[in-house]
Design a protein around this motif. Structure first.
Motif, mmCIF file in Angstrom:
data_model
loop_
_atom_site.group_PDB
_atom_site.id
_atom_site.type_symbol
_atom_site.label_atom_id
_atom_site.label_comp_id
_atom_site.label_asym_id
_atom_site.label_seq_id
_atom_site.Cartn_x
_atom_site.Cartn_y
_atom_site.Cartn_z
ATOM 1 N N THR A 1 0.846 -1.197 0.000
ATOM 2 C CA THR A 1 0.000 0.000 0.000
ATOM 3 C C THR A 1 0.882 1.248 0.000
ATOM 4 O O THR A 1 1.878 1.321 0.735
ATOM 5 C CB THR A 1 -0.907 0.029 1.243
ATOM 6 O OG1 THR A 1 -1.706 -1.160 1.261
ATOM 7 C CG2 THR A 1 -1.807 1.244 1.227
ATOM 8 N N VAL A 2 0.511 2.221 -0.831
ATOM 9 C CA VAL A 2 1.241 3.500 -0.866
ATOM 10 C C VAL A 2 0.658 4.415 0.204
ATOM 11 O O VAL A 2 -0.533 4.744 0.174
ATOM 12 C CB VAL A 2 1.147 4.154 -2.256
ATOM 13 C CG1 VAL A 2 1.832 5.522 -2.245
ATOM 14 C CG2 VAL A 2 1.765 3.250 -3.309
ATOM 15 N N ASP A 3 1.498 4.819 1.147
ATOM 16 C CA ASP A 3 1.040 5.667 2.249
ATOM 17 C C ASP A 3 1.049 7.149 1.878
ATOM 18 O O ASP A 3 0.072 7.866 2.093
ATOM 19 C CB ASP A 3 1.925 5.450 3.485
ATOM 20 C CG ASP A 3 1.543 4.170 4.213
ATOM 21 O OD1 ASP A 3 0.613 3.494 3.755
ATOM 22 O OD2 ASP A 3 2.195 3.856 5.227
ATOM 23 N N GLU A 4 2.174 7.650 1.359
ATOM 24 C CA GLU A 4 2.264 9.075 1.049
ATOM 25 C C GLU A 4 3.322 9.323 -0.018
ATOM 26 O O GLU A 4 4.238 8.509 -0.214
ATOM 27 C CB GLU A 4 2.597 9.894 2.300
ATOM 28 C CG GLU A 4 3.955 9.586 2.906
ATOM 29 C CD GLU A 4 4.275 10.482 4.097
ATOM 30 O OE1 GLU A 4 3.438 11.349 4.411
ATOM 31 O OE2 GLU A 4 5.353 10.310 4.685
ATOM 32 N N ILE A 5 3.178 10.454 -0.691
ATOM 33 C CA ILE A 5 4.135 10.902 -1.702
ATOM 34 C C ILE A 5 4.470 12.360 -1.399
ATOM 35 O O ILE A 5 3.575 13.207 -1.329
ATOM 36 C CB ILE A 5 3.552 10.778 -3.124
ATOM 37 C CG1 ILE A 5 3.247 9.313 -3.450
ATOM 38 C CG2 ILE A 5 4.518 11.369 -4.147
ATOM 39 C CD1 ILE A 5 2.549 9.125 -4.789
ATOM 40 N N VAL A 6 5.747 12.637 -1.199
ATOM 41 C CA VAL A 6 6.168 14.000 -0.878
ATOM 42 C C VAL A 6 7.400 14.352 -1.706
ATOM 43 O O VAL A 6 8.114 13.470 -2.201
ATOM 44 C CB VAL A 6 6.483 14.165 0.627
ATOM 45 C CG1 VAL A 6 5.228 13.987 1.465
ATOM 46 C CG2 VAL A 6 7.564 13.194 1.065
ATOM 47 N N LEU A 7 7.633 15.646 -1.845
ATOM 48 C CA LEU A 7 8.812 16.166 -2.534
ATOM 49 C C LEU A 7 9.743 16.766 -1.490
ATOM 50 O O LEU A 7 9.353 17.664 -0.739
ATOM 51 C CB LEU A 7 8.404 17.222 -3.564
ATOM 52 C CG LEU A 7 9.526 17.841 -4.409
ATOM 53 C CD1 LEU A 7 10.226 16.775 -5.242
ATOM 54 C CD2 LEU A 7 8.963 18.933 -5.311
ATOM 55 N N LEU A 8 10.980 16.279 -1.432
ATOM 56 C CA LEU A 8 11.918 16.687 -0.397
ATOM 57 C C LEU A 8 13.156 17.335 -1.020
ATOM 58 O O LEU A 8 13.616 16.911 -2.087
ATOM 59 C CB LEU A 8 12.359 15.483 0.442
ATOM 60 C CG LEU A 8 11.254 14.716 1.173
ATOM 61 C CD1 LEU A 8 11.841 13.490 1.861
ATOM 62 C CD2 LEU A 8 10.557 15.616 2.175
ATOM 63 N N PRO A 9 13.728 18.341 -0.360
ATOM 64 C CA PRO A 9 14.965 18.956 -0.873
ATOM 65 C C PRO A 9 16.177 18.091 -0.551
ATOM 66 O O PRO A 9 16.220 17.395 0.465
ATOM 67 C CB PRO A 9 15.028 20.291 -0.130
ATOM 68 C CG PRO A 9 14.315 20.024 1.161
ATOM 69 C CD PRO A 9 13.226 19.036 0.843
#
Length: 261
Positions: free
Chosen positions: A76-84
């Motif tokens: 299961t995919v929990d979250e997708i974020v963009l990080l520096p």
């Protein structure tokens, strides 16, 4: 970027394609670059990292966290974020507005309130104390202000020893001190200049105010060992003095005697 955990969930670690597909569906396949590695967040959670290929986001990375419930095969995919990343262009660290203000930033109509516990100021009646007294409460401060107004003392607070020392250090190290370029080449110091106006109080032992309208520091605080080329006793060397003009060939000032007929 691999995790240091000894026993990561093998199914989640292998779920690179599942993480990429979920990311591409969310942001578009054109913005997803190479797989950079993974971090084990928990016993049943792993974050996969992908290069961000979006224009203007150099050094950024996508993080897709996947999880798996016990005894379940599906991821299961929990979250997708963009990080520096280390080379990312990010906004500078937030600095409170009071720390961002610099001398000269205040414009007409602007207000710059001073906090009640500003260490540069002390209540007028405690000036000269050692500063070990506890801070006054709001009620005490209000009472001090009321008494000061009734007695006509004018100022409720005055400069503390710390505030005075801070001002002295700032002035001495600034453009009015001995290290200023104009002072380094001055023929004499301000302490012998007739345009130096003395000031009262402890700061008067080191500083005065320049009153020479032709000097760069006119109306400003200067240290006694400051100086400039507009010193009251400065004299030009003979070779630097203007050359006197010769007598005119034709005298245009004297009265001519006219011949009468």
């Amino acid at each position: 970027m691999a995790s240091t955990r000894t026993k990561p969930d093998a199914t989640l670690v292998r779920a690179v394609d599942e993480a990429r597909d979920a990311l591409a569906a969310q942001v578009g396949a054109g913005d997803v670059g190479d797989h950079l590695g993974h971090d084990v967040e928990d016993e049943r959670a792993v974050s996969h990292y992908f290069t961000c290929a979006r224009a203007g986001y150099r050094g950024w990375r996508w993080a897709v966290t996947v999880a798996r419930a016990p005894r379940q095969k599906h991821v299961t995919v929990d979250e997708i974020v963009l990080l520096p990343g280390p080379d990312s262009i990010v906004a500078p660290e937030w600095v409170p507005w009071k720390e961002r203000l610099q001398p000269g930033d205040l414009s007409p109509g602007d207000l710059l309130p001073v906090e009640d516990d500003d260490p540069r100021l002390v209540p007028t009646y405690t000036f000269g104390d050692d500063g070990d007294d506890p801070l006054l409460s709001d009620e005490d401060r209000a009472q001090v202000r009321a008494v000061a107004r009734e007695l006509g003392l004018g100022r409720v607070r005055t400069l503390s020893v710390e505030g005075r020392d801070d001002a002295a250090e700032r002035w001495y190290d600034g453009d009015g001190g001995p290290a200023a370029p104009i002072a380094q080449s001055a023929p004499a110091s301000c302490t012998t200049c007739g345009f130096l106006v003395r000031i009262a109080g402890p700061l008067g032992e080191m500083f005065g105010v320049c009153a020479n309208g032709n000097a760069n520091d006119d109306g400003r605080v200067v240290s006694f060992d400051h100086g400039c080329g507009a010193h009251s006793e400065v004299q030009l060397a003979k070779k630097h003095q203007p050359v006197p003009l010769p007598d005119p060939v034709f005298d245009t000032l004297a009265t001519d005697e006219l011949e009468s007929f």
